[in-house]
Scaffold this motif. Structure first.
Motif, PDB file in Angstrom:
ATOM      1  N   VAL A  30     -20.087 -13.599  16.807  1.00 41.03           N
ATOM      2  CA  VAL A  30     -19.429 -14.448  15.812  1.00 41.03           C
ATOM      3  C   VAL A  30     -18.547 -13.612  14.895  1.00 41.03           C
ATOM      4  N   LEU A  31     -19.047 -12.446  14.450  1.00 39.54           N
ATOM      5  CA  LEU A  31     -18.228 -11.564  13.612  1.00 39.54           C
ATOM      6  C   LEU A  31     -17.006 -11.056  14.364  1.00 39.54           C
ATOM      7  N   LEU A  32     -17.164 -10.751  15.639  1.00 36.34           N
ATOM      8  CA  LEU A  32     -16.033 -10.301  16.444  1.00 36.34           C
ATOM      9  C   LEU A  32     -14.960 -11.385  16.526  1.00 36.34           C
ATOM     10  N   ILE A  33     -15.365 -12.611  16.722  1.00 41.25           N
ATOM     11  CA  ILE A  33     -14.408 -13.719  16.789  1.00 41.25           C
ATOM     12  C   ILE A  33     -13.708 -13.897  15.448  1.00 41.25           C
ATOM     13  N   ILE A  34     -14.454 -13.792  14.355  1.00 38.48           N
ATOM     14  CA  ILE A  34     -13.847 -13.931  13.026  1.00 38.48           C
ATOM     15  C   ILE A  34     -12.793 -12.854  12.812  1.00 38.48           C
ATOM     16  N   PHE A  35     -13.094 -11.606  13.156  1.00 39.55           N
ATOM     17  CA  PHE A  35     -12.124 -10.525  12.971  1.00 39.55           C
ATOM     18  C   PHE A  35     -10.935 -10.664  13.913  1.00 39.55           C
ATOM     19  N   MET A  36     -11.171 -11.170  15.107  1.00 41.14           N
ATOM     20  CA  MET A  36     -10.050 -11.363  16.036  1.00 41.14           C
ATOM     21  C   MET A  36      -9.099 -12.441  15.523  1.00 41.14           C
ATOM     22  N   ALA A  38      -8.807 -13.246  12.180  1.00 38.31           N
ATOM     23  CA  ALA A  38      -8.279 -12.842  10.878  1.00 38.31           C
ATOM     24  C   ALA A  38      -7.285 -11.686  10.971  1.00 38.31           C
ATOM     25  N   ALA A  39      -7.377 -10.831  11.975  1.00 37.53           N
ATOM     26  CA  ALA A  39      -6.512  -9.656  12.073  1.00 37.53           C
ATOM     27  C   ALA A  39      -5.031 -10.014  12.168  1.00 37.53           C
ATOM     28  N   PRO A  40      -4.609 -10.981  13.006  1.00 36.18           N
ATOM     29  CA  PRO A  40      -3.185 -11.311  13.031  1.00 36.18           C
ATOM     30  C   PRO A  40      -2.689 -11.923  11.722  1.00 36.18           C
ATOM     31  N   LEU A  41      -3.565 -12.532  10.944  1.00 40.32           N
ATOM     32  CA  LEU A  41      -3.151 -13.122   9.682  1.00 40.32           C
ATOM     33  C   LEU A  41      -2.906 -12.070   8.611  1.00 40.32           C
ATOM     34  N   ALA A  42      -3.412 -10.852   8.814  1.00 38.91           N
ATOM     35  CA  ALA A  42      -3.235  -9.797   7.821  1.00 38.91           C
ATOM     36  C   ALA A  42      -1.808  -9.258   7.825  1.00 38.91           C
ATOM     37  N   THR A  43      -1.086  -9.391   8.909  1.00 37.69           N
ATOM     38  CA  THR A  43       0.302  -8.950   8.967  1.00 37.69           C
ATOM     39  C   THR A  43       1.189 -10.168   8.823  1.00 37.69           C
ATOM     40  N   VAL A  44       1.941 -10.211   7.726  1.00 35.89           N
ATOM     41  CA  VAL A  44       2.767 -11.361   7.414  1.00 35.89           C
ATOM     42  C   VAL A  44       4.201 -10.888   7.241  1.00 35.89           C
ATOM     43  N   ASP A  45       5.153 -11.620   7.800  1.00 38.68           N
ATOM     44  CA  ASP A  45       6.556 -11.313   7.580  1.00 38.68           C
ATOM     45  C   ASP A  45       6.929 -11.811   6.192  1.00 38.68           C
ATOM     46  N   ILE A  46       7.438 -10.893   5.383  1.00 37.35           N
ATOM     47  CA  ILE A  46       7.841 -11.258   4.037  1.00 37.35           C
ATOM     48  C   ILE A  46       9.263 -10.800   3.793  1.00 37.35           C
ATOM     49  N   HIS A  47       9.938 -11.481   2.885  1.00 37.95           N
ATOM     50  CA  HIS A  47      11.291 -11.111   2.503  1.00 37.95           C
ATOM     51  C   HIS A  47      11.210  -9.950   1.521  1.00 37.95           C
ATOM     52  N   VAL A  48      11.938  -8.881   1.783  1.00 40.54           N
ATOM     53  CA  VAL A  48      11.930  -7.706   0.926  1.00 40.54           C
ATOM     54  C   VAL A  48      13.287  -7.579   0.254  1.00 40.54           C
ATOM     55  N   ASP A  49      13.292  -7.543  -1.073  1.00 38.93           N
ATOM     56  CA  ASP A  49      14.526  -7.357  -1.826  1.00 38.93           C
ATOM     57  C   ASP A  49      14.428  -6.015  -2.536  1.00 38.93           C
ATOM     58  N   LEU A  50      14.906  -4.953  -1.898  1.00 40.43           N
ATOM     59  CA  LEU A  50      14.730  -3.599  -2.391  1.00 40.43           C
ATOM     60  C   LEU A  50      15.579  -3.211  -3.597  1.00 40.43           C
ATOM     61  N   PRO A  51      16.763  -3.751  -3.831  1.00 34.46           N
ATOM     62  CA  PRO A  51      17.588  -3.204  -4.906  1.00 34.46           C
ATOM     63  C   PRO A  51      17.033  -3.333  -6.319  1.00 34.46           C
ATOM     64  N   ALA A  52      16.037  -4.139  -6.585  1.00 34.09           N
ATOM     65  CA  ALA A  52      15.518  -4.282  -7.939  1.00 34.09           C
ATOM     66  C   ALA A  52      14.095  -3.762  -8.007  1.00 34.09           C
ATOM     67  N   SER A  53      13.729  -3.180  -9.143  1.00 37.32           N
ATOM     68  CA  SER A  53      12.394  -2.634  -9.319  1.00 37.32           C
ATOM     69  C   SER A  53      11.955  -2.799 -10.761  1.00 37.32           C
ATOM     70  N   THR A  54      10.666  -3.044 -10.976  1.00 40.27           N
ATOM     71  CA  THR A  54      10.121  -3.140 -12.327  1.00 40.27           C
ATOM     72  C   THR A  54       9.298  -1.908 -12.666  1.00 40.27           C
ATOM     73  N   ALA A  55       9.354  -0.879 -11.819  1.00 44.30           N
ATOM     74  CA  ALA A  55       8.611   0.348 -12.072  1.00 44.30           C
ATOM     75  C   ALA A  55       9.202   1.084 -13.270  1.00 44.30           C
ATOM     76  N   GLN A  56       8.376   1.879 -13.874  1.00 39.07           N
ATOM     77  CA  GLN A  56       8.847   2.677 -14.994  1.00 39.07           C
ATOM     78  C   GLN A  56       9.892   3.668 -14.503  1.00 39.07           C
ATOM     79  N   PRO A  57      11.035   3.759 -15.170  1.00 36.02           N
ATOM     80  CA  PRO A  57      12.058   4.688 -14.724  1.00 36.02           C
ATOM     81  C   PRO A  57      11.600   6.134 -14.863  1.00 36.02           C
ATOM     82  N   VAL A  58      11.941   6.931 -13.874  1.00 36.36           N
ATOM     83  CA  VAL A  58      11.611   8.348 -13.882  1.00 36.36           C
ATOM     84  C   VAL A  58      12.663   9.061 -14.729  1.00 36.36           C
TER      85      VAL A  58
END
Length: 163
Positions: A30-36, A38-58
């Motif tokens: 049962v655990l093997l089936i659950i992981f099989m 859930a594993a494909p759901l862990a990789t999701v295609d997402i839109h990445v917008d790289l030019p903007a950042s909220t990180a503290q400037p170096v």
């Protein structure tokens, strides 16, 4: 006689000291089936917008060296346009041959990732491994209030009318 219903020990049934592993195997399957599942759901295609950042400037160095990749895919070192073939010589001249100089790479938002990687490969091929990507500095997003309702945006107006 001390407290036993049966006095005979020889009733034909023997005690078994083996562990029944069938329930353990069932749980593992049962655990093997659950992981099989859930594993494909862990990789999701997402839109990445790289030019903007909220990180503290170096903190920037005294004289930062900017390499710009423009919308028309031309390369400029500082304010001077540079041909890709002569990029290494221009970098060596600007850094006095110091390969530890950090190069700040700026790319236009419309530039494909492939073209940005080509410029990064040119830098690596020239021996400049300290590369920083430059983006817009945005103010941090305001904190949101959890409404407790999944999928409900706390900033959206309340719903009116019958569901």
């Amino acid at each position: 006689m001390a407290g036993g219903i049966r006095d005979r020990v020889d009733d034909g049934l023997e005690e078994s000291h083996d562990i029944n592993v069938t329930p353990f195997i069932d749980v593992m399957l049962v655990l093997l089936i659950i992981f099989m599942v859930a594993a494909p759901l862990a990789t999701v295609d997402i839109h990445v917008d790289l030019p903007a950042s909220t990180a503290q400037p170096v903190p920037r160095p005294d004289r930062p060296l900017y390499l710009s990749l423009k919308e028309d895919l031309t390369v400029a070192l500082g304010n001077d346009p540079v041909a890709r073939e002569s990029l290494q010589a221009a970098l060596d001249g600007a850094t006095q041959g110091n390969k530890d100089t950090r190069i700040f790479v700026r790319a236009d938002r419309t530039v494909d990732y492939q073209h940005l990687m080509e410029v990064m490969n040119l830098l690596r091929g020239a021996g400049y491994l300290k590369v920083a990507l430059v983006g817009l500095e945005l103010a941090p997003a305001p904190a949101t209030v959890d409404t407790g309702v999944p999928g409900k945006d706390p900033t959206s107006p309340p719903a009116t009318g019958a569901p």
